[in-house]
Design an enzyme around this catalytic site. Structure first.
Site, PDB file in Angstrom:
ATOM      1  N   ARG A  52      35.990  31.690  46.835  1.00  0.00           N
ATOM      2  CA  ARG A  52      36.408  32.435  45.644  1.00  0.00           C
ATOM      3  C   ARG A  52      36.546  33.908  46.010  1.00  0.00           C
ATOM      4  O   ARG A  52      36.244  34.319  47.124  1.00  0.00           O
ATOM      5  CB  ARG A  52      35.483  32.186  44.445  1.00  0.00           C
ATOM      6  CG  ARG A  52      34.038  31.940  44.701  1.00  0.00           C
ATOM      7  CD  ARG A  52      33.227  33.117  45.181  1.00  0.00           C
ATOM      8  NE  ARG A  52      33.423  34.274  44.335  1.00  0.00           N
ATOM      9  CZ  ARG A  52      33.267  35.511  44.712  1.00  0.00           C
ATOM     10  NH1 ARG A  52      32.902  35.792  45.953  1.00  0.00           N
ATOM     11  NH2 ARG A  52      33.458  36.525  43.894  1.00  0.00           N
ATOM     12  N   GLY A  53      37.000  34.691  44.992  1.00  0.00           N
ATOM     13  CA  GLY A  53      37.318  36.083  45.278  1.00  0.00           C
ATOM     14  C   GLY A  53      38.789  36.125  45.693  1.00  0.00           C
ATOM     15  O   GLY A  53      39.216  35.375  46.585  1.00  0.00           O
ATOM     16  N   ALA A  54      39.556  37.001  45.009  1.00  0.00           N
ATOM     17  CA  ALA A  54      41.010  36.968  45.173  1.00  0.00           C
ATOM     18  C   ALA A  54      41.486  37.020  46.639  1.00  0.00           C
ATOM     19  O   ALA A  54      42.263  36.152  47.073  1.00  0.00           O
ATOM     20  CB  ALA A  54      41.630  38.088  44.339  1.00  0.00           C
ATOM     21  N   ARG A  95      44.214  28.177  40.865  1.00  0.00           N
ATOM     22  CA  ARG A  95      43.648  29.289  40.066  1.00  0.00           C
ATOM     23  C   ARG A  95      44.786  30.215  39.658  1.00  0.00           C
ATOM     24  O   ARG A  95      45.430  30.814  40.502  1.00  0.00           O
ATOM     25  CB  ARG A  95      42.592  30.078  40.861  1.00  0.00           C
ATOM     26  CG  ARG A  95      41.281  29.338  41.018  1.00  0.00           C
ATOM     27  CD  ARG A  95      40.128  30.262  41.332  1.00  0.00           C
ATOM     28  NE  ARG A  95      39.535  30.806  40.122  1.00  0.00           N
ATOM     29  CZ  ARG A  95      38.453  31.589  40.125  1.00  0.00           C
ATOM     30  NH1 ARG A  95      37.888  31.945  41.246  1.00  0.00           N
ATOM     31  NH2 ARG A  95      37.950  32.030  39.000  1.00  0.00           N
ATOM     32  N   GLN A 202      27.876  35.315  39.947  1.00  0.00           N
ATOM     33  CA  GLN A 202      28.311  35.819  41.260  1.00  0.00           C
ATOM     34  C   GLN A 202      27.570  37.108  41.647  1.00  0.00           C
ATOM     35  O   GLN A 202      27.376  37.386  42.827  1.00  0.00           O
ATOM     36  CB  GLN A 202      29.826  36.098  41.265  1.00  0.00           C
ATOM     37  CG  GLN A 202      30.694  34.866  41.222  1.00  0.00           C
ATOM     38  CD  GLN A 202      31.069  34.494  39.797  1.00  0.00           C
ATOM     39  OE1 GLN A 202      30.323  34.756  38.856  1.00  0.00           O
ATOM     40  NE2 GLN A 202      32.217  33.864  39.621  1.00  0.00           N
ATOM     41  N   ASP A 243      41.432  40.800  40.247  1.00  0.00           N
ATOM     42  CA  ASP A 243      42.222  39.613  40.603  1.00  0.00           C
ATOM     43  C   ASP A 243      43.711  39.870  40.493  1.00  0.00           C
ATOM     44  O   ASP A 243      44.513  39.155  41.099  1.00  0.00           O
ATOM     45  CB  ASP A 243      41.817  38.434  39.724  1.00  0.00           C
ATOM     46  CG  ASP A 243      40.503  37.875  40.221  1.00  0.00           C
ATOM     47  OD1 ASP A 243      39.472  38.508  39.953  1.00  0.00           O
ATOM     48  OD2 ASP A 243      40.526  36.855  40.929  1.00  0.00           O
ATOM     49  N   ASN A 253      39.951  41.204  35.934  1.00  0.00           N
ATOM     50  CA  ASN A 253      38.819  40.940  36.840  1.00  0.00           C
ATOM     51  C   ASN A 253      37.846  40.033  36.102  1.00  0.00           C
ATOM     52  O   ASN A 253      38.063  39.667  34.932  1.00  0.00           O
ATOM     53  CB  ASN A 253      38.144  42.247  37.268  1.00  0.00           C
ATOM     54  CG  ASN A 253      37.155  42.026  38.404  1.00  0.00           C
ATOM     55  OD1 ASN A 253      37.474  41.330  39.382  1.00  0.00           O
ATOM     56  ND2 ASN A 253      35.952  42.566  38.293  1.00  0.00           N
ATOM     57  N   LYS A 254      36.790  39.668  36.772  1.00  0.00           N
ATOM     58  CA  LYS A 254      35.799  38.745  36.216  1.00  0.00           C
ATOM     59  C   LYS A 254      35.406  39.117  34.792  1.00  0.00           C
ATOM     60  O   LYS A 254      35.225  40.302  34.481  1.00  0.00           O
ATOM     61  CB  LYS A 254      34.572  38.751  37.144  1.00  0.00           C
ATOM     62  CG  LYS A 254      33.432  37.865  36.744  1.00  0.00           C
ATOM     63  CD  LYS A 254      33.816  36.439  36.488  1.00  0.00           C
ATOM     64  CE  LYS A 254      34.559  35.792  37.624  1.00  0.00           C
ATOM     65  NZ  LYS A 254      35.180  34.488  37.256  1.00  0.00           N
TER      66      LYS A 254
END
Ligand code: MRU
Length: 353
Positions: A52-54, A95, A202, A243, A253-254
């Site tokens: 995960r993480g762009a 995603r 996270q 993201d 973003n998150k």
């Protein structure tokens, strides 16, 4: 126990025909590197946030489509292309918010196009080289963000971050954490406050883990505690990842990032977004045009609890990301420099560099 920072988040093992990836769903309790080979395993790894993480998702997808291409029938270009596009579209649907996924797959597709006059094995070899380039660029880009972000830090700073835009979200260094790692390397006195980041934790599981593994002075707090830290004057600056950045500077973003930005605005704390230029999407005009993934309600009600912590049949709202309005962002730190408002102008200029 092996230091998490000594392991690449995702690494291509061409000989073994797999990607070795840290299974981030098991952190911080267990550091386990898994081997991913098949298309469905790749899709699932992104969907379940194993990877995960762009930026890491982009690198992983590039490596993944190369491995899949290598196993595709290579006797005719048309047959290869049909299968390639199907697999690429499938990975791309894992995603929707992180633009790095489609960015990396588009770049890989461009390689297929550029080499279409050559035999398929030569196309596959060019895909290998491109995946390796995308991986190496990610390391260099994160270092660049770190150097630019470092110019904003001062001795004694309290830094707040949300979610994980750290090494685990990239190949190395991270984006929001890169200035922190560089400051720490220089011996600067900094203190990092990590939001826990509900519902998938996270911040607690990943950021607090990797920063403390690096020896950085780190405090963890629940998401609803960061405004009180700002009010108490403990936070001098905020760095988060993203993201997708729209052309007007709105940033996905998150989930919870926009709440941090609203509190930061109230308490006059500058909020910076750290973004590789691969995350800036000039084709998306504003934040309203960014698709936001809705995730499984169980993540809110059950995932981390021994028993369900909400009544049955209650409505659950669980978007994975939110959009921070550009008015709340002090600057966007890229590897090519820091963009300041007005973003429609500064981002366009940075993308031309
Ligand atoms: O759902 P996740 O864990 O992939 O969300 C990650 C984030 O929101 C990060 O801040 C973003 O992807 C940037 S990572 C450098």
């Amino acid at each position: 126990m092996e230091n998490i920072l000594d392991i690449d988040t995702v690494a291509l093992d061409d000989e073994a025909g797999c990607i070795r990836a840290i299974d981030q769903t098991l952190l911080p309790g267990e550091i386990k590197v898994i081997e991913i080979r098949e298309e469905e395993e790749m899709y699932d790894a992104i969907k379940r946030l194993v990877v995960r993480g762009a930026p890491a998702i982009g690198v992983f997808a590039a490596m993944g489509i190369y491995l899949l291409a290598k196993a595709m029938p290579q006797d005719s270009y048309e047959g290869f292309l049909k299968e390639y596009e199907r697999a690429s579209d499938h990975l791309n649907s894992s995603r929707p918010t992180a633009v790095n996924l489609s960015w990396a797959l588009k770049r890989m597709r461009g390689v297929v196009e550029a080499h279409k006059a050559e035999p398929v094995p030569a196309i596959v070899s060019a895909l290998h080289d491109e995946a390796v380039t995308i991986r190496n660029e990610d390391v260099a880009v994160c270092k660049g963000i770190g150097e630019n972000g470092l110019t904003l830090l001062h001795e004694g700073d309290g830094i707040l971050t949300h979610c994980n835009a750290g090494q685990l979200a990239t190949v190395r260094y991270g984006t929001a954490t890169a200035p922190m790692y560089l400051a720490h390397e220089k011996g600067m006195d900094i203190h990092v406050y990590c939001d826990e980041t509900r519902p998938l934790l996270q911040g607690a599981r990943l950021t607090a883990f990797e920063l403390s593994s690096a020896g950085i002075d780190t405090t963890l707090q629940c998401d609803n505690m960061s405004a009180s830290l700002m009010k108490a004057g403990k936070i001098n600056i905020i760095f988060t990842g993203c993201d997708r950045v729209a052309a007007n500077g709105d940033t996905a973003n998150k989930i919870g990032t926009s709440l941090v930005a609203a509190a930061a605005h109230l308490y006059n704390v500058p909020m910076y977004i750290c973004a590789p230029t691969s995350t800036i999407d000039m084709a998306t005009p504003t934040g309203e045009d960014i698709p936001i993934e809705q995730r499984n309600p169980d993540e809110v009600t059950e995932m981390w609890y021994a028993r369900r912590m909400a009544p049955e049949n209650i409505h659950i709202y669980n978007p994975a990301f939110d959009v921070t309005d550009h008015e709340l962002i002090a600057g966007i730190i890229t590897e090519k420099g820091i963009a300041y408002p007005p973003y429609s102008k500064s981002l366009a200029e940075i993308m031309k560099k």
